[in-house]
Write an enzyme that holds these catalytic residues in place. Structure first.
Site, PDB file in Angstrom:
ATOM      1  CD  GLN A 120      -2.141   1.303   2.947  1.00 48.78           C
ATOM      2  OE1 GLN A 120      -1.450   0.868   3.857  1.00 48.78           O
ATOM      3  NE2 GLN A 120      -3.295   1.889   3.159  1.00 48.78           N
ATOM      4  N   GLY A 121       0.914   1.956  -1.098  1.00 47.73           N
ATOM      5  CA  GLY A 121       1.767   3.140  -1.196  1.00 47.73           C
ATOM      6  C   GLY A 121       0.975   4.415  -0.960  1.00 47.73           C
ATOM      7  CE1 TYR A 122      -3.489   3.670  -0.772  1.00 52.78           C
ATOM      8  CE2 TYR A 122      -4.619   3.927   1.318  1.00 52.78           C
ATOM      9  CZ  TYR A 122      -4.599   3.451   0.031  1.00 52.78           C
ATOM     10  OH  TYR A 122      -5.679   2.775  -0.446  1.00 52.78           O
ATOM     11  CB  SER A 179       3.686  -2.897   5.410  1.00 47.66           C
ATOM     12  OG  SER A 179       3.554  -1.972   6.460  1.00 47.66           O
ATOM     13  CD  GLU A 228      -4.574  -0.027   6.751  1.00 45.59           C
ATOM     14  OE1 GLU A 228      -4.900   1.103   6.366  1.00 45.59           O
ATOM     15  OE2 GLU A 228      -3.390  -0.387   6.911  1.00 45.59           O
ATOM     16  CG  ASN A 257      -5.232   4.276  18.048  1.00 37.66           C
ATOM     17  OD1 ASN A 257      -5.479   3.972  16.864  1.00 37.66           O
ATOM     18  ND2 ASN A 257      -5.128   3.374  19.002  1.00 37.66           N
TER      19      ASN A 257
HETATM   20  C1  FAD Z   1       3.784  -0.529  11.560  1.00 37.84           C
HETATM   21  C2  FAD Z   1       3.360   0.465  10.522  1.00 37.84           C
HETATM   22  C3  FAD Z   1       3.002   0.035   9.254  1.00 37.84           C
HETATM   23  C4  FAD Z   1       2.610   0.954   8.267  1.00 37.84           C
HETATM   24  N1  FAD Z   1       2.310   0.489   7.015  1.00 37.84           N
HETATM   25  C5  FAD Z   1       1.991   1.382   6.028  1.00 37.84           C
HETATM   26  C6  FAD Z   1       1.762   0.946   4.675  1.00 37.84           C
HETATM   27  O1  FAD Z   1       1.837  -0.243   4.363  1.00 37.84           O
HETATM   28  N2  FAD Z   1       1.484   1.863   3.735  1.00 37.84           N
HETATM   29  C7  FAD Z   1       1.389   3.205   4.027  1.00 37.84           C
HETATM   30  O2  FAD Z   1       1.096   3.971   3.132  1.00 37.84           O
HETATM   31  N3  FAD Z   1       1.611   3.654   5.290  1.00 37.84           N
HETATM   32  C8  FAD Z   1       1.908   2.779   6.299  1.00 37.84           C
HETATM   33  N4  FAD Z   1       2.168   3.235   7.586  1.00 37.84           N
HETATM   34  C9  FAD Z   1       2.180   4.683   7.842  1.00 37.84           C
HETATM   35  C10 FAD Z   1       1.074   5.184   8.735  1.00 37.84           C
HETATM   36  O3  FAD Z   1      -0.126   5.233   8.039  1.00 37.84           O
HETATM   37  C11 FAD Z   1       1.516   6.563   9.267  1.00 37.84           C
HETATM   38  O4  FAD Z   1       2.615   6.355  10.102  1.00 37.84           O
HETATM   39  C12 FAD Z   1       0.425   7.251  10.057  1.00 37.84           C
HETATM   40  O5  FAD Z   1      -0.621   7.614   9.229  1.00 37.84           O
HETATM   41  C13 FAD Z   1       0.953   8.493  10.784  1.00 37.84           C
HETATM   42  O6  FAD Z   1       1.674   9.340   9.955  1.00 37.84           O
HETATM   43  P1  FAD Z   1       3.114   9.875  10.362  1.00 37.84           P
HETATM   44  O7  FAD Z   1       3.943   8.707  10.671  1.00 37.84           O
HETATM   45  O8  FAD Z   1       3.567  10.795   9.320  1.00 37.84           O
HETATM   46  O9  FAD Z   1       2.881  10.655  11.735  1.00 37.84           O
HETATM   47  P2  FAD Z   1       2.392  12.165  11.859  1.00 37.84           P
HETATM   48  O10 FAD Z   1       1.228  12.369  11.000  1.00 37.84           O
HETATM   49  O11 FAD Z   1       3.560  13.056  11.719  1.00 37.84           O
HETATM   50  O12 FAD Z   1       1.888  12.178  13.366  1.00 37.84           O
HETATM   51  C14 FAD Z   1       2.729  12.460  14.471  1.00 37.84           C
HETATM   52  C15 FAD Z   1       1.846  12.646  15.690  1.00 37.84           C
HETATM   53  O13 FAD Z   1       0.981  13.766  15.496  1.00 37.84           O
HETATM   54  C16 FAD Z   1      -0.368  13.410  15.702  1.00 37.84           C
HETATM   55  N5  FAD Z   1      -1.236  14.205  14.824  1.00 37.84           N
HETATM   56  C17 FAD Z   1      -1.032  14.512  13.521  1.00 37.84           C
HETATM   57  N6  FAD Z   1      -2.065  15.225  13.045  1.00 37.84           N
HETATM   58  C18 FAD Z   1      -2.952  15.368  14.064  1.00 37.84           C
HETATM   59  C19 FAD Z   1      -4.220  15.991  14.205  1.00 37.84           C
HETATM   60  N7  FAD Z   1      -4.799  16.604  13.190  1.00 37.84           N
HETATM   61  N8  FAD Z   1      -4.835  15.939  15.411  1.00 37.84           N
HETATM   62  C20 FAD Z   1      -4.260  15.291  16.446  1.00 37.84           C
HETATM   63  N9  FAD Z   1      -3.071  14.686  16.369  1.00 37.84           N
HETATM   64  C21 FAD Z   1      -2.414  14.714  15.199  1.00 37.84           C
HETATM   65  C22 FAD Z   1      -0.398  11.937  15.384  1.00 37.84           C
HETATM   66  O14 FAD Z   1      -1.500  11.314  15.996  1.00 37.84           O
HETATM   67  C23 FAD Z   1       0.928  11.459  15.931  1.00 37.84           C
HETATM   68  O15 FAD Z   1       0.808  11.253  17.303  1.00 37.84           O
HETATM   69  C24 FAD Z   1       2.567   2.337   8.568  1.00 37.84           C
HETATM   70  C25 FAD Z   1       2.930   2.763   9.859  1.00 37.84           C
HETATM   71  C26 FAD Z   1       3.331   1.857  10.832  1.00 37.84           C
HETATM   72  C27 FAD Z   1       3.730   2.378  12.178  1.00 37.84           C
END
Ligand code: FAD
Lengths: 396, 380
Positions: free
Chosen positions: A124-126, A159, A242, A373
């Site tokens: 999944q390339g999001y 992933s 998902e 979360n």
């Molecule tokens: C084990 C694992 C597997 C994954 N697999 C995939 C995958 O296969 N494909 C893919 O595309 N992605 C994948 N991801 C990525 C995942 O979707 C992102 O890590 C997630 O959406 C959070 O984005 P970020 O890491 O940029 O954190 P950020 O968005 O930078 O968040 C950092 C912190 O800020 C908080 N935050 C940000 N915005 C807000 C808001 N508006 N209100 C309140 N709090 C906020 C967040 O909750 C978090 O605590 C994976 C992540 C993990 C950990």
């Protein structure tokens, strides 16, 4: 309230039980993904209607009616046995439902069957380095050049990218449109020239997720699901799949049984941990939460048979509660083992192959992955409780 | 009245933190975790020069004879730097055990060498605290047999101090015949764990510990305070890193630290952690100056800090999003250190149970005046 499955279902349950019993000897441990053994097993499950049950035959499914109770019985009976479970993963859980709903005939023909059989693994390339929670701000670019998309940019946290054959990917194709309307949903073969994959080591010690770089990657113009600029809508259709699958209550129940066993076998000064009131109470609390989640899942099941039953809230809470609960459950197992619970990798005395520590950490990852979360709480309050969004920063 | 660290304690903490910042960067910790033992030996050597091994050794044996507050301050600094060195067992619990219960010749033999950083003594109290797999050692004549799990600071140790179920302590030379050592692999790669199997191994009883659990309990209290202090130091770093990251990382066109959800995560961590700093000071003070409260405070500090540390290590990781889950950022070194501290010398449930025993809860009459019986540790 009617919780009886009915006599026809009792017969079906017997049938599943005898299949499970007959196949108890099947063991795929150590067989790699896409190995002939795994593909054969997957096909056997499909042929018997235990997997891809309602997927049409023409796309490689069993072609049965949509019968959610039967699916439920299958899941229950499989959960009780050590036989290999049907394959999961993002291709099966996210891509297949999306294609069946929104894909073209050619796309369904090309991808559904081999994905169900486990011959094509998807990633999944999001997410991108600057677009995680704010996914719609993604910048990976796709430009149409004749009958090809040319893709440039970078994904992160992808992933299984290392062994995936295909990627379903969100790409900005309409740079002038508002951010949610400028994205398309593309299907990218991972062996296309110009793709570079760099694994990222995780806290668990594995490198399951990756950075994926795209440099002038060319794919056929037809590899798009939905229309240009509709990618956000298409992706949201799969995100709900998902989020539902990240915290499967059947798997949770399985883990709970394993935890109960563990707490019966671990002892402190000769006394079983499960006999110690403080530990026992923690276990029972977790059990209560798991039962609540399972009941919530029954309600979701019911709503998919009984149109009109509103389960908006019940659906929105599953990822939040489920991932927190799994993390808590795995953590309790570690405490029950005490110092033994800190063992890892190939240590002597390791319990259950180290799966408790592994899952304790992994579910912290899933508390973050799939929409953090905190974002889930925003969704629950804004979409299910009807509370106002935070004011937008101008220009963001 | 003054409740806080002295200038000397503060400057010792600063010195150790500074040393670790300069010499035990995250990259070095990663090398150690990858098996580079020369690196950890270097860091160990530098910390010995700062005096970490002599804090608890009496002056007459060449040590600094400092108090528990000093020892805690050092442990906190080591936790904040995930220092890959022996400490709680080798330099706090071992010298305390020898000082309280050793014979003159045992003290003369070992204490100056501890102070001089020449020896490391591993400590095995797990079976006394709560035996797993029915592990235990038993003595017969001048030998002991059995096994000890999770001997603290036991890797590359020159000797071990091991407890039997009655809490009597035996000193064993690491080169004695009949010892076999198994390395245990835990999540925490900064402090190795070992198991000892002993087959009729020559051992010396620490005479003061014979039929006297006061010694082992004192050693245990000290160890628990060290683990708590280590987790507090590690938790503080995780909180600091989370706040710093929240001010850097942007999503939705603003720093994530401007979202109330993220602010509340950080504020909750701070609100939980801040009292822990005071709690360990108070517990360390009681250890030296208020025997009636020392054990209760040590148990509660260990158990409470374990819970707070667990929550902070989770929340701080969450604030970092996907980055928090990576080895590159390395937050997990602190996460795992806190995780191991939680289990060593008793997980929270076990330690709280002990706190109940210390207060004779099970023997109090129904409706008894528990306040009078128990006393309030803060009103002394
Ligand atoms: C084990 C694992 C597997 C994954 N697999 C995939 C995958 O296969 N494909 C893919 O595309 N992605 C994948 N991801 C990525 C995942 O979707 C992102 O890590 C997630 O959406 C959070 O984005 P970020 O890491 O940029 O954190 P950020 O968005 O930078 O968040 C950092 C912190 O800020 C908080 N935050 C940000 N915005 C807000 C808001 N508006 N209100 C309140 N709090 C906020 C967040 O909750 C978090 O605590 C994976 C992540 C993990 C950990």
């Amino acid at each position: 309230m009617d919780l009886e499955y009915g006599p026809e279902y009792n017969d079906f349950r017997e049938e599943v039980r005898s299949f499970v019993k007959a196949n108890e000897g099947v063991n795929l441990l150590g067989k790699s993904l896409r190995s002939s053994e795994r593909v054969e097993w997957q096909q056997k499950l499909i042929d018997n209607g235990y997997f891809a049950r309602s997927t049409p035959k023409e796309y490689g499914g069993f072609g049965g009616d949509i019968d959610i109770l039967k699916s439920r019985i299958i899941a229950e009976e499989f959960a009780k046995s050590p036989i290999p479970k049907p394959l999961g993963g993002q291709g099966i859980q996210m891509l297949v439902p999306t294609l069946l709903e929104l894909g073209t005939e050619e796309q369904k023909q090309a991808y559904v069957k081999p994905t169900l059989r486990g011959e094509i693994i998807w990633c999944q390339g999001y997410s991108e380095p600057n677009s995680g929670s704010d996914l719609a701000s993604l910048q990976t670019k796709g430009e149409l050049d004749g009958d090809e998309w040319v893709i440039n940019g970078q994904k992160i946290w992808t992933s299984t990218a290392k062994f995936a054959q295909m990627c379903f990917c969100l790409v900005r194709t309409e740079p002038d449109a508002p951010k949610h309307q400028g994205i398309s949903y593309l299907l990218i073969p991972m062996d296309t020239p110009g793709i570079e994959i760099r694994p990222i080591m995780q806290m668990t010690g594995d490198a399951d997720f990756n950075e994926v770089f795209f440099t002038d990657v060319r794919i056929p113009a037809t590899n798009i699901v939905g229309e240009r600029g509709e990618g956000w809508k298409v992706a949201n259709a799969t995100l709900t799949h998902e989020r539902g699958s990240l915290a499967d209550p059947d798997v949770m129940m399985n883990r709970l049984y394993a935890l109960i066993d563990l707490m019966k076998s671990e002892t402190i000064d000769g006394e079983r941990v499960i006999d110690k009131p403080a530990f026992r109470d923690r276990l029972l609390r977790v059990q209560g939460k798991v039962l609540a989640q399972q009941a919530n899942a029954l309600r979701l099941l019911s709503s998919s048979i009984n149109k009109g039953q509103d389960t908006t809230m019940a659906r929105f809470i599953t990822k939040l509660i489920g991932t927190e609960l799994r993390h808590e459950l795995e953590g309790l197992a570690i405490d029950a083992m005490g110092e033994m619970g800190t063992l890892y990798e190939d240590s002597p005395h390791l319990r259950d192959s180290g799966s408790w520590q592994m899952s304790y950490m992994y579910f912290l990852g899933l508390i973050i992955g799939g929409g953090t979360n905190q974002i889930q709480k925003n969704i629950i309050s804004e979409r299910a409780l009807g509370m106002p969004k935070e004011p937008k920063i101008p220009g963001a | 009245m003054y409740f806080g660290l002295s200038e000397e304690q503060q400057s010792l903490e600063d010195n150790i933190k500074k040393y670790l910042e300069d010499n035990a960067s995250l990259d070095s910790i990663k090398e150690v975790a990858g098996g580079d033992s020369a690196k950890s030996a270097d860091i160990h050597k530098g910390l010995l020069e700062l005096g970490i091994s002599g804090l608890m050794v009496p002056e007459e044996y060449g040590g600094l004879e400092l108090d528990m507050l000093f020892a805690s301050v050092v442990s906190g600094a080591l936790g904040s730097g995930t220092a890959p060195v022996p400490y709680a067992g080798a330099y706090v619990m071992a010298p305390i055990a020898l000082t309280l219960a050793g014979s003159d010749s045992q003290k003369e033999n070992w204490l100056p060498k501890i102070a001089g950083g020449e020896v490391v003594i591993g400590i095995g109290l797990s079976e006394y605290v709560g035996a797993r797999e029915d592990a235990a050692i038993t003595a017969s004549g001048n030998t002991i047999s059995g096994r000890c799990l999770f001997v603290m600071d036991g890797k590359d140790a020159n000797a071990y101090i091991l407890a039997n179920k009655a809490g009597e302590l035996y000193l064993v030379d690491a080169k004695a015949k009949g010892i076999s050592l198994t390395e245990l692999v835990t999540v925490d790669k900064t402090r190795p764990s070992i198991e000892l199997n002993l087959d009729n191994v020559e051992a010396e009883l620490l005479p003061g510990s014979e039929s006297n659990q006061e010694v082992i309990n004192k050693v245990l209290d000290a160890g628990r305070l060290m683990l708590a202090a280590d987790s507090i130091g590690a938790s503080q770093i995780m909180l600091d890193k989370a706040v710093a990251y929240s001010l850097e990382r942007k999503q939705f066109g603003r720093v994530i630290g401007s979202f109330q959800a993220v602010k509340h995560m950080c504020a909750e961590m701070a609100a939980e952690l801040e009292p822990c700093h005071s709690m360990i000071w108070h517990a360390a003070h009681c250890y030296d100056h208020d025997p009636s409260q020392a054990r209760l405070m040590a148990c509660h500090t260990k158990a409470h800090v374990s819970e707070v540390g667990q929550q902070i290590s989770k929340t701080a990781t969450e604030v970092h999003g996907g980055m928090g889950f990576t080895d590159e950022l390395g937050l997990h070194y602190w996460f795992k250190r806190i995780g191991l501290n939680r289990q060593l010398l008793g997980s929270p449930e076990l330690v709280r149970e002990e706190a109940a025993r210390i207060q004779n809860f099970d023997q109090s009459p129904a409706g008894g005046q528990s306040k009078k019986e128990v006393g309030n540790p803060l009103l002394v």
